[in-house]
Design an enzyme around this catalytic site. Structure first.
Site: not given
Length: 233
Positions: A152, A204
């Site tokens: 993006t 994560h």
């Protein structure tokens, strides 16, 4: 005057809103940052943009360099290109790169399929084709689903720094930002360079800190020495 107006959320806006909240609630999202000296790429564009346009009938933009650098790094750090499916981790040996595009109806993310196999001009042509379809509201559901990684570019709107949110079910997203002339230390000397901050948001649960940082460092290395992209080293 203290007027108000009310309008219904579009189905696209409602879907995006629901998915964003879902991502925040269901992922362990972190963001790591780095910066890249854009001078080498800007020098190449200045030197070859006219010949590139003449040969390929498309401009040489920044997105092709970033996409190509990401595909190289994704193949070296496959967890960044993977996703969680139940109790399994699904690894992809291809890079279907989603490109976030602002359309009249809101943010959409069309996918460049097998971006790792495309040349710079091939990537530029796909970006232009998909962006035009997005602006015209002609993207199909198939063209907006199935990506393995997202890029993006908030820099086109002037963003200096952001923490982009993951595009589920993907596990990572790269945020580009605006290019700013800043003083930096080059070989012990202060020079003014066109610098861009990069942000990598990642899940994560599947991507460790070593992998996320190493991925972003590799992208930085490739962008600051673009010949490595062309030579594949």
């Amino acid at each position: 005057d203290r007027n108000q107006r009310r309008e219904k959320m579009s189905s696209l806006r409602k879907t995006v809103a629901r998915r964003l909240v879902q991502v925040k609630n269901e992922t362990a999202m972190l963001t790591t940052f780095n910066e890249v000296d854009m001078k080498p790429i800007m020098d190449i564009r200045t030197k070859y943009k006219d010949k590139f346009k003449e040969k390929h009938e498309v401009g040489l933009g920044f997105m092709s360099f970033f996409t190509k650098a990401c595909t190289v790094a994704l193949q070296e750090w496959p967890a960044v290109n993977a996703m969680i499916d139940g109790n399994d981790i699904v690894f992809n040996d291809f890079c279907d790169v989603s490109i976030a595009v602002s359309s009249p109806k809101g943010l959409v993310v069309p996918v460049i399929r097998n971006a790792e196999q495309l040349t710079l001009d091939g990537i530029e042509k796909e970006v232009i084709r998909l962006a035009k379809k997005a602006r015209d509201g002609k993207l199909s559901i198939e063209e907006m689903t199935g990506g393995t990684f997202t890029i993006t570019n908030g820099g086109v709107f002037g963003s200096m720094m952001s923490t982009p949110i993951i595009n589920a079910p993907q596990s990572a997203i790269l945020g580009m930002h605006n290019i700013v002339q800043r003083p930096v230390a080059i070989n012990g000397q202060v020079e003014i360079r066109p610098m861009m901050y990069l942000a990598l948001s990642y899940d994560h649960r599947i991507i460790d800190g070593r992998e996320s940082v190493s991925f972003l460092v590799r992208v930085k290395e490739l962008l600051e020495d673009p010949m490595r992209l062309l030579l594949g080293v």
